[in-house]
Design an enzyme around this catalytic site. Sequence first.
Site, PDB file in Angstrom:
ATOM      1  CG  ASN A   1      -1.800   1.152   1.373  1.00 21.16           C
ATOM      2  OD1 ASN A   1      -1.371   2.285   1.184  1.00 21.16           O
ATOM      3  ND2 ASN A   1      -3.043   0.910   1.702  1.00 21.16           N
TER       4      ASN A   1
ATOM      5  CG  ASP B   1      -3.108   4.613   0.780  1.00 18.65           C
ATOM      6  OD1 ASP B   1      -3.143   4.457  -0.452  1.00 18.65           O
ATOM      7  OD2 ASP B   1      -3.988   4.173   1.549  1.00 18.65           O
ATOM      8  CG  HIS B   2       1.429   6.030   4.984  1.00 14.30           C
ATOM      9  ND1 HIS B   2       0.313   6.817   5.194  1.00 14.30           N
ATOM     10  CD2 HIS B   2       1.343   5.029   5.890  1.00 14.30           C
ATOM     11  CE1 HIS B   2      -0.396   6.319   6.186  1.00 14.30           C
ATOM     12  NE2 HIS B   2       0.199   5.223   6.618  1.00 14.30           N
TER      13      HIS B   2
ATOM     14  NE  ARG C   1       6.600  21.267   3.969  1.00 20.45           N
ATOM     15  CZ  ARG C   1       7.905  21.419   4.186  1.00 20.45           C
ATOM     16  NH1 ARG C   1       8.718  21.653   3.191  1.00 20.45           N
ATOM     17  NH2 ARG C   1       8.386  21.339   5.392  1.00 20.45           N
TER      18      ARG C   1
ATOM     19  CG  HIS D   1      -8.271   3.973   1.212  1.00 22.47           C
ATOM     20  ND1 HIS D   1      -8.446   3.804   2.570  1.00 22.47           N
ATOM     21  CD2 HIS D   1      -9.493   4.315   0.733  1.00 22.47           C
ATOM     22  CE1 HIS D   1      -9.707   4.045   2.884  1.00 22.47           C
ATOM     23  NE2 HIS D   1     -10.364   4.373   1.791  1.00 22.47           N
TER      24      HIS D   1
ATOM     25  NE  ARG E   1      -9.549   8.248   4.459  1.00 21.67           N
ATOM     26  CZ  ARG E   1      -9.747   7.372   5.450  1.00 21.67           C
ATOM     27  NH1 ARG E   1      -8.954   6.336   5.600  1.00 21.67           N
ATOM     28  NH2 ARG E   1     -10.726   7.544   6.299  1.00 21.67           N
TER      29      ARG E   1
ATOM     30  NE  ARG F   1      -7.815  11.140   5.715  1.00 26.63           N
ATOM     31  CZ  ARG F   1      -8.244  10.553   6.828  1.00 26.63           C
ATOM     32  NH1 ARG F   1      -7.433   9.786   7.533  1.00 26.63           N
ATOM     33  NH2 ARG F   1      -9.477  10.724   7.253  1.00 26.63           N
ATOM     34  CG  HIS F   2      -3.724   9.018   1.741  1.00 28.11           C
ATOM     35  ND1 HIS F   2      -4.564   8.321   0.897  1.00 28.11           N
ATOM     36  CD2 HIS F   2      -3.918   8.497   2.979  1.00 28.11           C
ATOM     37  CE1 HIS F   2      -5.230   7.419   1.610  1.00 28.11           C
ATOM     38  NE2 HIS F   2      -4.880   7.509   2.882  1.00 28.11           N
TER      39      HIS F   2
ATOM     40  CD  GLU G   1      -7.000  -0.370   1.308  1.00 24.46           C
ATOM     41  OE1 GLU G   1      -7.157   0.688   1.952  1.00 24.46           O
ATOM     42  OE2 GLU G   1      -6.135  -1.196   1.579  1.00 24.46           O
TER      43      GLU G   1
ATOM     44  CB  THR H   1      -5.547   4.429   9.506  1.00 30.59           C
ATOM     45  OG1 THR H   1      -5.489   3.416   8.491  1.00 30.59           O
ATOM     46  CG2 THR H   1      -5.506   3.759  10.869  1.00 30.59           C
ATOM     47  CB  THR H   2      -9.478   1.567   7.505  1.00 29.83           C
ATOM     48  OG1 THR H   2      -9.044   2.174   6.299  1.00 29.83           O
ATOM     49  CG2 THR H   2     -10.840   0.967   7.305  1.00 29.83           C
TER      50      THR H   2
ATOM     51  CD  GLU I   1      -7.144  -6.063   3.423  1.00 29.58           C
ATOM     52  OE1 GLU I   1      -7.264  -5.766   2.213  1.00 29.58           O
ATOM     53  OE2 GLU I   1      -6.577  -5.326   4.247  1.00 29.58           O
TER      54      GLU I   1
ATOM     55  CG  HIS J   1      -5.547  -1.814   9.388  1.00 30.13           C
ATOM     56  ND1 HIS J   1      -5.065  -1.152  10.494  1.00 30.13           N
ATOM     57  CD2 HIS J   1      -6.114  -0.870   8.616  1.00 30.13           C
ATOM     58  CE1 HIS J   1      -5.352   0.122  10.388  1.00 30.13           C
ATOM     59  NE2 HIS J   1      -5.984   0.326   9.261  1.00 30.13           N
ATOM     60  N   GLY J   2      -2.043  -2.882  10.072  1.00 31.74           N
ATOM     61  CA  GLY J   2      -1.183  -2.911  11.254  1.00 31.74           C
ATOM     62  C   GLY J   2      -0.149  -4.024  11.243  1.00 31.74           C
TER      63      GLY J   2
ATOM     64  CG  HIS K   1       2.327   2.877   9.287  1.00 33.53           C
ATOM     65  ND1 HIS K   1       2.016   4.204   9.157  1.00 33.53           N
ATOM     66  CD2 HIS K   1       3.157   2.792  10.347  1.00 33.53           C
ATOM     67  CE1 HIS K   1       2.626   4.892  10.109  1.00 33.53           C
ATOM     68  NE2 HIS K   1       3.313   4.059  10.841  1.00 33.53           N
TER      69      HIS K   1
HETATM   70  N1  PXP Z   1      -5.986  -2.926   4.435  1.00 37.19           N
HETATM   71  C1  PXP Z   1      -6.881  -1.922   4.530  1.00 37.19           C
HETATM   72  C2  PXP Z   1      -8.290  -2.207   4.178  1.00 37.19           C
HETATM   73  C3  PXP Z   1      -6.487  -0.624   4.914  1.00 37.19           C
HETATM   74  O1  PXP Z   1      -7.396   0.357   5.000  1.00 37.19           O
HETATM   75  C4  PXP Z   1      -5.126  -0.389   5.194  1.00 37.19           C
HETATM   76  C5  PXP Z   1      -4.674   0.981   5.561  1.00 37.19           C
HETATM   77  O2  PXP Z   1      -4.792   1.822   4.481  1.00 37.19           O
HETATM   78  C6  PXP Z   1      -4.239  -1.474   5.070  1.00 37.19           C
HETATM   79  C7  PXP Z   1      -4.687  -2.729   4.722  1.00 37.19           C
HETATM   80  C8  PXP Z   1      -2.771  -1.303   5.330  1.00 37.19           C
HETATM   81  O3  PXP Z   1      -2.596  -1.078   6.672  1.00 37.19           O
HETATM   82  P1  PXP Z   1      -1.165  -0.634   7.212  1.00 37.19           P
HETATM   83  O4  PXP Z   1      -0.834   0.667   6.547  1.00 37.19           O
HETATM   84  O5  PXP Z   1      -1.359  -0.530   8.682  1.00 37.19           O
HETATM   85  O6  PXP Z   1      -0.190  -1.722   6.810  1.00 37.19           O
END
Ligand code: PXP
Length: 241
Positions: free
Chosen positions: A7, A9-10, A18, A43, A45, A49-50, A70, A100-101, A151, A191-192, A214
């Site tokens: 992912n 997104d970050h 910026r 994702h 959104r 935001r990102h 996503e 976050t979600t 998921e 997630h996480g 992340h």
């Molecule tokens: N899966 C879903 C559905 C999410 O919303 C996210 C966060 O965007 C992730 C996975 C990835 O989570 P993490 O960034 O904590 O690895």
Amino acid sequence: MPLLCVNVDHVATLRQARLGQEPDPVLGAHEAELGGAAGIIVHLREDRRHIQDRDVEILRRTVNTRLHLEMAATPEMQEIALTIGPDMVCLVPEKRRELTTEGGLNCIGREGELQVFLAPLLERDIAASLFIDPDPAQILAASQTGAQFIEIHTGHYANAKTPAALKAELDKILAGIAYARELGLKVNLGHGLGYVNVLPFAKVPGVTEYSIGHSIMSRAIYVGLRQATREMGDIVRGFVD
Ligand code: PXP
């Protein structure tokens, strides 16, 4: 063998700090692919935001592996998905003020509504996944929507504060994987998840794909995204004890 999807997104979060042009998640996706990612996840959104619309459009043209989107189950997102044609969509709940979600999608009592929402996407050969908690009732409901994947939300496991809580959350997820597979669903996890807490899953069969952002981006600051992806890929593929 399970697949690692990264992912990005970050990368966009940093760019949006910026409101400029760098770092570009398109280049981030390329680095992740060079590190062995089997797919790229973004994702889009509602509040943008990102990830921005332009990112998804360009990624669709540049990602060499698979592009997973996503998104919330809204008409706007459905239209974007139908226009862009990601390889898979993953429906997530979305709240404007969350960091976050925060939890899984509720599928119970919404099976018909979700089936109607997913039908045009499935017709266009876009695979569908539902991001849900490892709750048997949610898994059963998800299996009645037409989605081929769930998921399982691993966030509660990732946030567990005691060994007992961690074990309880792990057991729920492992039981959820087995039940979903019995129902004919393919199972992704996300997630996480990080370089340590993902290890127990790498030892069990039945996970199709990991969705991780992340922790890989955090490590990428020190070793680069290509290397950070490679290291996580080795873990989820079971090459590391
Ligand atoms: N899966 C879903 C559905 C999410 O919303 C996210 C966060 O965007 C992730 C996975 C990835 O989570 P993490 O960034 O904590 O690895």
